[in-house]
Design a protein around this motif. Sequence first.
Motif, PDB file in Angstrom:
ATOM      1  N   MET A 201       0.845  -1.179   0.000  1.00  0.00           N
ATOM      2  CA  MET A 201       0.000   0.000   0.000  1.00  0.00           C
ATOM      3  C   MET A 201       0.890   1.242   0.000  1.00  0.00           C
ATOM      4  SD  MET A 201      -2.894   1.130   2.717  1.00  0.00           S
ATOM      5  CE  MET A 201      -4.107   0.162   1.861  1.00  0.00           C
ATOM      6  N   PRO A 202       0.628   2.199  -0.889  1.00  0.00           N
ATOM      7  CA  PRO A 202       1.462   3.402  -0.947  1.00  0.00           C
ATOM      8  C   PRO A 202       1.290   4.269   0.296  1.00  0.00           C
ATOM      9  CG  PRO A 202      -0.413   3.600  -2.437  1.00  0.00           C
ATOM     10  CD  PRO A 202      -0.440   2.207  -1.874  1.00  0.00           C
ATOM     11  N   GLU A 203       2.384   4.945   0.656  1.00  0.00           N
ATOM     12  CA  GLU A 203       2.341   5.859   1.798  1.00  0.00           C
ATOM     13  C   GLU A 203       1.445   7.044   1.444  1.00  0.00           C
ATOM     14  OE1 GLU A 203       5.750   8.442   3.772  1.00  0.00           O
ATOM     15  OE2 GLU A 203       5.960   6.295   4.182  1.00  0.00           O
ATOM     16  N   PRO A 204       0.667   7.518   2.409  1.00  0.00           N
ATOM     17  CA  PRO A 204      -0.208   8.657   2.111  1.00  0.00           C
ATOM     18  C   PRO A 204       0.601   9.910   1.788  1.00  0.00           C
ATOM     19  CG  PRO A 204      -0.292   8.098   4.442  1.00  0.00           C
ATOM     20  CD  PRO A 204       0.558   7.074   3.781  1.00  0.00           C
ATOM     21  N   LEU A 205       0.006  10.773   1.009  1.00  0.00           N
ATOM     22  CA  LEU A 205       0.595  12.070   0.700  1.00  0.00           C
ATOM     23  C   LEU A 205       0.417  12.967   1.923  1.00  0.00           C
ATOM     24  CD1 LEU A 205       1.539  14.350  -1.327  1.00  0.00           C
ATOM     25  CD2 LEU A 205      -0.892  14.765  -1.680  1.00  0.00           C
ATOM     26  N   VAL A 206       1.494  13.609   2.360  1.00  0.00           N
ATOM     27  CA  VAL A 206       1.408  14.590   3.448  1.00  0.00           C
ATOM     28  C   VAL A 206       1.713  15.948   2.850  1.00  0.00           C
ATOM     29  CG1 VAL A 206       2.327  15.348   5.675  1.00  0.00           C
ATOM     30  CG2 VAL A 206       2.061  12.898   5.203  1.00  0.00           C
ATOM     31  N   ARG A 207       0.836  16.914   3.147  1.00  0.00           N
ATOM     32  CA  ARG A 207       0.970  18.257   2.589  1.00  0.00           C
ATOM     33  C   ARG A 207       0.550  19.283   3.634  1.00  0.00           C
ATOM     34  NH1 ARG A 207      -4.025  20.121   2.144  1.00  0.00           N
ATOM     35  NH2 ARG A 207      -5.730  18.743   1.610  1.00  0.00           N
ATOM     36  N   PRO A 208       0.933  20.546   3.426  1.00  0.00           N
ATOM     37  CA  PRO A 208       0.446  21.597   4.325  1.00  0.00           C
ATOM     38  C   PRO A 208      -1.074  21.722   4.232  1.00  0.00           C
ATOM     39  CG  PRO A 208       2.299  22.382   3.016  1.00  0.00           C
ATOM     40  CD  PRO A 208       1.881  21.058   2.435  1.00  0.00           C
TER      41      PRO A 208
ATOM     42  N   ASP B 185      -1.510  27.017   8.744  1.00  0.00           N
ATOM     43  CA  ASP B 185      -0.049  26.948   8.742  1.00  0.00           C
ATOM     44  C   ASP B 185       0.519  26.127   9.897  1.00  0.00           C
ATOM     45  OD1 ASP B 185      -0.972  28.937  10.498  1.00  0.00           O
ATOM     46  OD2 ASP B 185       0.912  30.045  10.383  1.00  0.00           O
ATOM     47  N   ALA B 186      -0.301  25.785  10.881  1.00  0.00           N
ATOM     48  CA  ALA B 186       0.138  24.959  12.008  1.00  0.00           C
ATOM     49  C   ALA B 186      -0.149  23.478  11.785  1.00  0.00           C
ATOM     50  CB  ALA B 186      -0.551  25.424  13.294  1.00  0.00           C
ATOM     51  N   HIS B 187      -0.663  23.129  10.612  1.00  0.00           N
ATOM     52  CA  HIS B 187      -1.100  21.752  10.364  1.00  0.00           C
ATOM     53  C   HIS B 187      -0.512  21.168   9.091  1.00  0.00           C
ATOM     54  CE1 HIS B 187      -4.218  23.497  12.943  1.00  0.00           C
ATOM     55  NE2 HIS B 187      -4.379  22.274  13.397  1.00  0.00           N
ATOM     56  N   LEU B 188      -0.225  19.889   9.163  1.00  0.00           N
ATOM     57  CA  LEU B 188       0.068  19.080   7.980  1.00  0.00           C
ATOM     58  C   LEU B 188      -1.039  18.039   7.909  1.00  0.00           C
ATOM     59  CD1 LEU B 188       3.875  18.512   8.623  1.00  0.00           C
ATOM     60  CD2 LEU B 188       2.867  20.074   6.949  1.00  0.00           C
ATOM     61  N   VAL B 189      -1.486  17.699   6.706  1.00  0.00           N
ATOM     62  CA  VAL B 189      -2.555  16.711   6.557  1.00  0.00           C
ATOM     63  C   VAL B 189      -2.068  15.537   5.722  1.00  0.00           C
ATOM     64  CG1 VAL B 189      -4.395  18.421   6.803  1.00  0.00           C
ATOM     65  CG2 VAL B 189      -3.573  17.833   4.531  1.00  0.00           C
TER      66      VAL B 189
ATOM     67  N   VAL C 191      -8.711  13.586   2.967  1.00  0.00           N
ATOM     68  CA  VAL C 191      -7.955  13.788   4.209  1.00  0.00           C
ATOM     69  C   VAL C 191      -8.257  12.652   5.184  1.00  0.00           C
ATOM     70  CG1 VAL C 191      -7.643  15.304   6.197  1.00  0.00           C
ATOM     71  CG2 VAL C 191      -7.863  16.288   3.907  1.00  0.00           C
ATOM     72  N   VAL C 192      -7.187  11.976   5.647  1.00  0.00           N
ATOM     73  CA  VAL C 192      -7.352  10.876   6.608  1.00  0.00           C
ATOM     74  C   VAL C 192      -6.606  11.134   7.909  1.00  0.00           C
ATOM     75  CG1 VAL C 192      -7.797   9.123   4.844  1.00  0.00           C
ATOM     76  CG2 VAL C 192      -5.438   9.541   5.629  1.00  0.00           C
ATOM     77  N   GLY C 193      -5.943  12.282   8.018  1.00  0.00           N
ATOM     78  CA  GLY C 193      -5.236  12.574   9.264  1.00  0.00           C
ATOM     79  C   GLY C 193      -4.599  13.943   9.238  1.00  0.00           C
ATOM     80  N   TYR C 194      -4.151  14.356  10.420  1.00  0.00           N
ATOM     81  CA  TYR C 194      -3.427  15.620  10.525  1.00  0.00           C
ATOM     82  C   TYR C 194      -2.483  15.577  11.710  1.00  0.00           C
ATOM     83  CZ  TYR C 194      -6.320  17.279  14.429  1.00  0.00           C
ATOM     84  OH  TYR C 194      -6.940  17.420  15.642  1.00  0.00           O
ATOM     85  N   VAL C 195      -1.494  16.448  11.666  1.00  0.00           N
ATOM     86  CA  VAL C 195      -0.624  16.708  12.805  1.00  0.00           C
ATOM     87  C   VAL C 195      -0.568  18.220  12.982  1.00  0.00           C
ATOM     88  CG1 VAL C 195       1.526  16.690  11.439  1.00  0.00           C
ATOM     89  CG2 VAL C 195       1.611  16.192  13.894  1.00  0.00           C
ATOM     90  N   ARG C 196      -0.628  18.643  14.247  1.00  0.00           N
ATOM     91  CA  ARG C 196      -0.574  20.073  14.580  1.00  0.00           C
ATOM     92  C   ARG C 196       0.788  20.340  15.210  1.00  0.00           C
ATOM     93  NH1 ARG C 196      -5.079  20.577  17.880  1.00  0.00           N
ATOM     94  NH2 ARG C 196      -6.284  20.979  16.007  1.00  0.00           N
TER      95      ARG C 196
ATOM     96  N   ARG D 280       2.588   7.434  10.971  1.00  0.00           N
ATOM     97  CA  ARG D 280       4.051   7.476  10.834  1.00  0.00           C
ATOM     98  C   ARG D 280       4.461   8.563   9.830  1.00  0.00           C
ATOM     99  NH1 ARG D 280       7.534   4.289  12.754  1.00  0.00           N
ATOM    100  NH2 ARG D 280       6.001   2.641  13.132  1.00  0.00           N
ATOM    101  N   ALA D 281       3.747   8.644   8.718  1.00  0.00           N
ATOM    102  CA  ALA D 281       4.069   9.666   7.716  1.00  0.00           C
ATOM    103  C   ALA D 281       3.893  11.064   8.287  1.00  0.00           C
ATOM    104  CB  ALA D 281       3.192   9.473   6.474  1.00  0.00           C
ATOM    105  N   LEU D 282       2.856  11.269   9.097  1.00  0.00           N
ATOM    106  CA  LEU D 282       2.620  12.573   9.707  1.00  0.00           C
ATOM    107  C   LEU D 282       3.695  12.920  10.731  1.00  0.00           C
ATOM    108  CD1 LEU D 282      -1.244  12.374  10.013  1.00  0.00           C
ATOM    109  CD2 LEU D 282       0.018  14.137   8.745  1.00  0.00           C
ATOM    110  N   VAL D 283       4.101  11.944  11.548  1.00  0.00           N
ATOM    111  CA  VAL D 283       5.160  12.210  12.530  1.00  0.00           C
ATOM    112  C   VAL D 283       6.456  12.561  11.811  1.00  0.00           C
ATOM    113  CG1 VAL D 283       6.608  11.180  14.333  1.00  0.00           C
ATOM    114  CG2 VAL D 283       4.123  10.834  14.374  1.00  0.00           C
ATOM    115  N   ARG D 284       6.792  11.799  10.787  1.00  0.00           N
ATOM    116  CA  ARG D 284       8.023  12.086  10.034  1.00  0.00           C
ATOM    117  C   ARG D 284       7.947  13.456   9.364  1.00  0.00           C
ATOM    118  NH1 ARG D 284       9.274   6.094   7.412  1.00  0.00           N
ATOM    119  NH2 ARG D 284      10.011   5.218   9.394  1.00  0.00           N
ATOM    120  N   ALA D 285       6.786  13.800   8.841  1.00  0.00           N
ATOM    121  CA  ALA D 285       6.623  15.112   8.207  1.00  0.00           C
ATOM    122  C   ALA D 285       6.739  16.224   9.240  1.00  0.00           C
ATOM    123  CB  ALA D 285       5.280  15.183   7.483  1.00  0.00           C
ATOM    124  N   ALA D 286       6.204  16.007  10.443  1.00  0.00           N
ATOM    125  CA  ALA D 286       6.312  17.021  11.505  1.00  0.00           C
ATOM    126  C   ALA D 286       7.769  17.222  11.904  1.00  0.00           C
ATOM    127  CB  ALA D 286       5.480  16.610  12.716  1.00  0.00           C
TER     128      ALA D 286
END
Length: 164
Positions: free
Chosen positions: A1-8, A50-54, A62-67, A99-105
């Motif tokens: 399964m491909p890793e999700p796209l993380v973007r601002p 600007d405080a979030h990545l999705v 959208v399936v998740g976010y990190v603040r 995991r993708a969101l933590v790495r992006a943060a």
Amino acid sequence: MPEPLVRPARPDDEGALARLDRESWSPLFEVRPEPPAADAPFFRPTCGPDAHLVAEEDGRGVVGYVRLLPASPLETNAHVLQICGLVVAEEARGKGAGRALVRAAVGEARRRGARRITLRVLGPNTVARTLYTSEGFAVEGLLPGEFHVGGRYVDDVLMGRSLL
């Protein structure tokens, strides 16, 4: 399964993020006593897009976010950013979005010039704690019984890692 796209995050993510926040609320993960109201705004003046990545997955949106916010308003603490929220939709859990969101943060914190990144997680949330540990975070403090949620007292676990 491909890793999700993380973007601002963008202003037009407001509805999807508010819905995700309501649907994923649980006393296992949250110190708020109840889910956000249906009409509660997701973005606030002190915590905008600007405080979030999705995280997005094909076909699901959208399936998740990190603040990611400053750890405090103090200039002497400006080198530290803090993860102040990580949410993944139930149907997307265990598929790499968290995991993708933590790495992006971590990457975003480095891009902003931070030297450290920290977070707080409730003691019973072992899934999140395991994820954070696997991404290089270490327990740096413990506040026993700090919160009363879900009818019981739970620990507040302080975690962090160097970005150098």
